[in-house]
Design a protein around this motif. Structure first.
Motif, short mmCIF file in Angstrom:
data_model
loop_
_atom_site.label_atom_id
_atom_site.label_comp_id
_atom_site.label_asym_id
_atom_site.label_seq_id
_atom_site.Cartn_x
_atom_site.Cartn_y
_atom_site.Cartn_z
N VAL A 1 0.83 -1.20 0.00
CA VAL A 1 0.00 0.00 0.00
C VAL A 1 0.86 1.25 0.00
N LEU A 2 1.87 1.29 0.85
CA LEU A 2 2.72 2.48 0.95
C LEU A 2 3.52 2.71 -0.32
N SER A 3 3.99 1.65 -0.92
CA SER A 3 4.71 1.79 -2.18
C SER A 3 3.83 2.47 -3.22
N ASP A 4 2.55 2.08 -3.27
CA ASP A 4 1.61 2.69 -4.21
C ASP A 4 1.34 4.15 -3.86
N VAL A 5 1.24 4.44 -2.55
CA VAL A 5 0.99 5.82 -2.11
C VAL A 5 2.14 6.73 -2.55
N TYR A 6 3.36 6.28 -2.30
CA TYR A 6 4.52 7.09 -2.67
C TYR A 6 4.60 7.29 -4.19
N ALA A 7 4.36 6.21 -4.93
CA ALA A 7 4.44 6.28 -6.39
C ALA A 7 3.37 7.20 -6.95
N SER A 8 2.16 7.15 -6.40
CA SER A 8 1.08 7.99 -6.91
C SER A 8 1.36 9.47 -6.68
N ALA A 9 2.17 9.78 -5.65
CA ALA A 9 2.56 11.17 -5.39
C ALA A 9 3.83 11.56 -6.16
N GLY A 10 4.37 10.61 -6.92
CA GLY A 10 5.58 10.90 -7.71
C GLY A 10 6.83 11.00 -6.87
N ILE A 11 6.88 10.25 -5.76
CA ILE A 11 8.03 10.33 -4.85
C ILE A 11 8.74 8.99 -4.81
N VAL A 12 10.05 9.04 -5.02
CA VAL A 12 10.89 7.85 -4.92
C VAL A 12 11.99 8.16 -3.92
N PHE A 13 12.16 7.28 -2.94
CA PHE A 13 13.14 7.52 -1.89
C PHE A 13 14.46 6.84 -2.20
N LYS A 14 15.54 7.53 -1.90
CA LYS A 14 16.87 6.95 -1.98
C LYS A 14 17.19 6.39 -0.60
N LYS A 15 17.09 5.09 -0.46
CA LYS A 15 17.22 4.44 0.85
C LYS A 15 18.65 3.92 1.03
N CYS A 16 19.44 4.73 1.70
CA CYS A 16 20.86 4.37 1.89
C CYS A 16 21.01 3.14 2.78
N GLY A 17 20.09 2.93 3.72
CA GLY A 17 20.20 1.81 4.63
C GLY A 17 19.22 0.69 4.34
N GLY A 18 18.61 0.72 3.16
CA GLY A 18 17.65 -0.31 2.80
C GLY A 18 16.39 -0.29 3.64
N GLU A 19 15.95 0.89 4.08
CA GLU A 19 14.77 0.99 4.93
C GLU A 19 13.51 0.50 4.19
N ALA A 20 12.60 -0.10 4.94
CA ALA A 20 11.32 -0.52 4.39
C ALA A 20 10.43 0.71 4.17
N ASP A 21 9.45 0.56 3.28
CA ASP A 21 8.55 1.68 2.98
C ASP A 21 7.73 2.11 4.19
N ASP A 22 7.55 1.20 5.17
CA ASP A 22 6.75 1.56 6.33
C ASP A 22 7.60 1.97 7.53
N HIS A 23 8.90 2.19 7.31
CA HIS A 23 9.76 2.66 8.40
C HIS A 23 9.34 4.08 8.78
N LEU A 24 9.41 4.38 10.06
CA LEU A 24 8.98 5.69 10.56
C LEU A 24 9.67 6.83 9.83
N ALA A 25 10.98 6.73 9.62
CA ALA A 25 11.72 7.81 8.98
C ALA A 25 11.25 8.03 7.54
N ILE A 26 10.89 6.96 6.83
CA ILE A 26 10.42 7.09 5.45
C ILE A 26 9.03 7.74 5.43
N GLU A 27 8.16 7.33 6.33
CA GLU A 27 6.82 7.93 6.38
C GLU A 27 6.90 9.42 6.74
#
Length: 231
Positions: free
Chosen positions: A116-142
């Motif tokens: 769900v979160l992957s779709d939310v980010y994509a629909s907003a046109g946002i792609v994260f550069k995850k230096c530490g391999g964080e999951a999409d539902d990690h607090l810092a990513i949200e």
């Protein structure tokens, strides 16, 4: 021929202080929840005016400011070493006894939330550069998602309509994601540490997110009124 106009975005004074502060608050939370507190990070926030702006919205923020800004420069390295150990103890997801700063860990729905979160980010046109391999539902990513949308809403919007669209995404994200699980996370964090840094961050997070949702709703009402008066 009449050319339709789009009402321009004007920020009322009642919301200007909140809008100035909220982006800094989200960035501060991203910085400290997303990585170990390095010497440069602590020095950057403890010696910057941004700390004062970000801190004034909540009591937790003021706690954090008192702790970080009261330290002598010579003490920062020792403080960072101590808080680094605490970060690893609290946030290291490889250890079974740690706090997992993830939505799925609190709500117990791993695959569903990541998809769900992957779709939310994509629909907003946002792609994260995850230096530490964080999951999409990690607090810092949200939290970073909210910070990016705030920047877009405030600095790249020139009309009420475009600001309203971004505002509604943030309102929905707080209601459906961050505010559904962070209260439980903060409660567990409060019980798990006596670190002034992580207690301040926890108190700041649990105070700020409900306030932010309330202010988003109030600004939405203000924007709707402005748009109606120009129609």
């Amino acid at each position: 021929m009449t050319i339709p106009t789009v009402p321009s975005l004007v920020v009322p004074e009642a919301f200007s202080r909140w809008l100035e502060s909220r982006g800094l608050i989200y960035q501060l939370l991203v910085d400290f929840y997303g990585r170990k507190p390095s010497l440069s990070l602590v020095a950057q926030w403890s010696r910057s005016r941004r700390m004062s702006v970000a801190a004034d919205m909540t009591e937790g923020g003021r706690e954090l400011k008192r702790y970080l800004c009261s330290q002598e420069p010579s003490e920062l390295r020792q403080i960072c070493e101590r808080e680094n150990c605490e970060y690893m103890r609290l946030m290291n997801e490889r250890a079974a006894s740690t706090l997992m700063a993830r939505e799925a860990a609190e709500l117990g729905r791993e695959e569903e939330f990541c998809n769900v979160l992957s779709d939310v980010y994509a629909s907003a046109g946002i792609v994260f550069k995850k230096c530490g391999g964080e999951a999409d539902d990690h607090l810092a990513i949200e939290l970073e998602f909210m910070a990016v949308l705030h920047e877009r809403m405030l600095y790249n919007c020139f009309s009420i309509r475009s600001a309203m669209e971004l505002l509604e995404i943030q309102e929905h994200f707080l209601e459906e994601h961050l505010l559904r699980w962070t209260p439980q996370f903060c409660e567990r964090l409060n019980a798990a540490t006596d670190s002034p840094l992580y207690l301040g961050l926890s108190h700041m997070l649990e105070e700020f997110l409900p306030q932010d949702l309330q202010m988003l709703r109030a600004w939405k009402t203000s924007l709707e009124s402005s748009a109606a008066s120009m129609a």
